[in-house]
Design a protein around this motif. Structure first.
Motif, PDB file in Angstrom:
ATOM      1  N   PHE A 225      58.182  47.021  17.045  1.00  0.00           N
ATOM      2  CA  PHE A 225      58.346  46.790  18.471  1.00  0.00           C
ATOM      3  C   PHE A 225      57.232  47.496  19.240  1.00  0.00           C
ATOM      4  O   PHE A 225      56.544  48.366  18.696  1.00  0.00           O
ATOM      5  N   GLU A 226      57.087  47.091  20.502  1.00  0.00           N
ATOM      6  CA  GLU A 226      56.078  47.701  21.367  1.00  0.00           C
ATOM      7  C   GLU A 226      56.771  48.478  22.475  1.00  0.00           C
ATOM      8  O   GLU A 226      57.807  48.049  22.995  1.00  0.00           O
ATOM      9  N   THR A 227      56.206  49.628  22.807  1.00  0.00           N
ATOM     10  CA  THR A 227      56.753  50.450  23.879  1.00  0.00           C
ATOM     11  C   THR A 227      55.617  51.305  24.444  1.00  0.00           C
ATOM     12  O   THR A 227      54.445  51.002  24.218  1.00  0.00           O
ATOM     13  N   VAL A 228      55.992  52.377  25.125  1.00  0.00           N
ATOM     14  CA  VAL A 228      55.009  53.263  25.738  1.00  0.00           C
ATOM     15  C   VAL A 228      55.298  54.697  25.314  1.00  0.00           C
ATOM     16  O   VAL A 228      56.453  55.133  25.308  1.00  0.00           O
ATOM     17  N   HIS A 229      54.256  55.428  24.909  1.00  0.00           N
ATOM     18  CA  HIS A 229      54.354  56.869  24.668  1.00  0.00           C
ATOM     19  C   HIS A 229      53.747  57.595  25.868  1.00  0.00           C
ATOM     20  O   HIS A 229      52.685  57.212  26.353  1.00  0.00           O
ATOM     21  N   ASP A 236      50.512  57.377  30.171  1.00  0.00           N
ATOM     22  CA  ASP A 236      51.267  56.382  29.410  1.00  0.00           C
ATOM     23  C   ASP A 236      50.330  55.634  28.466  1.00  0.00           C
ATOM     24  O   ASP A 236      49.294  55.108  28.888  1.00  0.00           O
ATOM     25  N   ILE A 237      50.742  55.580  27.195  1.00  0.00           N
ATOM     26  CA  ILE A 237      49.926  54.952  26.151  1.00  0.00           C
ATOM     27  C   ILE A 237      50.715  53.799  25.543  1.00  0.00           C
ATOM     28  O   ILE A 237      51.773  54.023  24.930  1.00  0.00           O
ATOM     29  N   PRO A 238      50.257  52.559  25.698  1.00  0.00           N
ATOM     30  CA  PRO A 238      50.959  51.444  25.039  1.00  0.00           C
ATOM     31  C   PRO A 238      50.797  51.534  23.525  1.00  0.00           C
ATOM     32  O   PRO A 238      49.699  51.762  23.020  1.00  0.00           O
ATOM     33  N   VAL A 239      51.915  51.398  22.799  1.00  0.00           N
ATOM     34  CA  VAL A 239      51.888  51.561  21.341  1.00  0.00           C
ATOM     35  C   VAL A 239      52.698  50.465  20.673  1.00  0.00           C
ATOM     36  O   VAL A 239      53.616  49.890  21.259  1.00  0.00           O
ATOM     37  N   GLU A 240      52.323  50.205  19.422  1.00  0.00           N
ATOM     38  CA  GLU A 240      53.107  49.341  18.544  1.00  0.00           C
ATOM     39  C   GLU A 240      53.675  50.220  17.443  1.00  0.00           C
ATOM     40  O   GLU A 240      52.952  51.013  16.836  1.00  0.00           O
ATOM     41  N   ILE A 241      54.972  50.102  17.160  1.00  0.00           N
ATOM     42  CA  ILE A 241      55.658  50.997  16.223  1.00  0.00           C
ATOM     43  C   ILE A 241      56.271  50.193  15.086  1.00  0.00           C
ATOM     44  O   ILE A 241      56.955  49.190  15.316  1.00  0.00           O
ATOM     45  N   ASP A 261      48.055  52.910  18.601  1.00  0.00           N
ATOM     46  CA  ASP A 261      47.661  52.763  20.002  1.00  0.00           C
ATOM     47  C   ASP A 261      47.078  51.359  20.208  1.00  0.00           C
ATOM     48  O   ASP A 261      46.106  50.978  19.557  1.00  0.00           O
ATOM     49  N   ILE A 262      47.717  50.580  21.088  1.00  0.00           N
ATOM     50  CA  ILE A 262      47.272  49.198  21.293  1.00  0.00           C
ATOM     51  C   ILE A 262      46.625  49.019  22.666  1.00  0.00           C
ATOM     52  O   ILE A 262      46.576  47.901  23.189  1.00  0.00           O
TER      53      ILE A 262
END
Length: 375
Positions: A225-229, A236-241, A261-262
């Motif tokens: 899933f994708e979210t933000v760290h 805020d860093i958009p990420v794929e987990i 990091d995406i």
């Protein structure tokens, strides 16, 4: 004098008996222990090595001399000086505990890592050191495992992706690689007091527990899933987990999250979407231009073709009629080209409507051949 001699004889006899009993107990221990046992007689310089102690080195009791120097000579050159100094300090009473890690040469010329521990057996009457007794434990597999673990950790630290491991009970991190530290800006010590919820501002606790529930229940093997760290600097860093729930044998279960990091990917995707929109707008403008030009050209051209029809109804000689027919045919060809351009613009705009018209096939073929011959 005689009485003192008798006392000394008795003491010597007691000491010898004590040594004999101790020797018997040591031999029994040597035979039953999985550790290598050694016994160094400090009075005579002789030494006894248990079968297990020699087996570690690839030897049998018949292969080795009964002295400690043989063992000391097999210590790795880089470890030997440190080993001898440690032995000397312990025998001199400078160290309270004897513990030494060294590499010892085996019969096949390979080295094994040994943990040597020991103690001094003293005379009960005058506290004289009699024997130096100890054990050898083979640490080779343990050290190899530690080296492999260190290499694995180094690999994780060098990878571009972030690795977070956290416990399922309290959700606290218990391992993070260097990539994870670099991404969120917290130290390892700070992260070990945190949970994934502390760096995921967009996911509340109830939603996160609901998210990971299928992994714990075995309904899913992994989640992507994708979210933000959110970093320590509040960025805020958009990420794929990629999240997995791991249950190794004889080890507590854990969650393993591979985080990427995406930001750059989203920037590229946004640029592509923008370029696509601009291309579509340019295509629409081109189609509109072609449609407008087609209409503008067709109007005077239709007028010209109409005038040739009217002129054909007047009195003309054969040569004039031929010229008029050529002018009319050229106009119709040009009109067809314009119609085709308009049709292409309609196709690009997805506005083309197909119509059915009757036509004479023979006439169409004759006209096509005539046009080809004229060209």
């Amino acid at each position: 004098m005689i009485q003192e001699s008798q006392i000394r004889v008795v003491q010597l006899s007691d000491t010898q008996e004590t040594l004999r009993q101790s020797q018997e107990r040591l031999e029994l221990a040597m035979r039953g222990s999985n550790e290598g046992v050694w016994d160094w007689n400090l009075q005579t310089g002789t030494a006894i090595f248990s079968p297990q102690c020699l087996k570690m080195l690839g030897y049998k009791s018949t292969d080795v001399p009964d002295n400690m120097q043989w063992m000391l000579d097999r210590i790795h050159p880089d470890d030997k000086q440190r080993a001898l100094q440690t032995v000397e300090k312990y025998l001199n009473g400078e160290l309270k505990k004897f513990e030494l890690k060294v590499r010892i040469l085996r019969k096949n010329n390979s080295y094994i890592h040994i943990l040597s521990q020991g103690f001094i057996v003293r005379d009960k009457n005058n506290n004289t050191p009699l024997r130096f007794v100890g054990t050898h434990n083979d640490l080779t597999k343990q050290i190899k495992h530690q080296e492999e673990l260190s290499q694995f950790q180094t690999t994780l630290n060098l990878t571009h992706d972030c690795v977070f491991m956290f416990r399922p009970d309290d959700l606290k991190f218990y391992y993070v690689n260097q990539g994870a530290v670099n991404q969120v800006g917290y130290t390892e010590e700070e992260l070990y007091e945190m949970t994934p919820l502390d760096i995921k501002p967009l996911i509340p606790e109830t939603e996160f527990k609901k998210l990971i529930s299928p992994l714990i229940n075995g309904e899913k093997s992994s989640l992507r899933f994708e979210t933000v760290h959110r970093s320590k600097q509040q960025t805020d860093i958009p990420v794929e987990i990629l999240l997995q729930y791991v249950e190794p044998d004889n080890e507590p279960p854990r969650f393993v999250a591979i985080v990427r990091d995406i930001s750059k990917r989203q920037e590229i995707e946004s640029a592509l979407i923008q370029a696509k929109q601009e291309a579509e707008r340019a295509s629409e403008a081109k189609s509109e231009f072609l449609a407008t030009m087609s209409h503008e050209l067709r109007t005077p051209l239709n007028g010209g073709i109409g005038m040739t029809e009217l002129l054909g109804g007047t009195d003309l000689d054969d040569k004039q009629t031929q010229f008029l027919r050529a002018c009319r045919d050229s106009g119709e060809i040009l009109l067809q080209v314009i119609n085709d351009i308009l049709a292409f613009s309609r196709i690009e705009a997805r506005m083309l409507d197909l119509e059915l018209h009757e036509f004479e096939l023979e006439k169409q073929l004759v006209d096509t051949v005539d046009k080809k011959l004229k060209h």
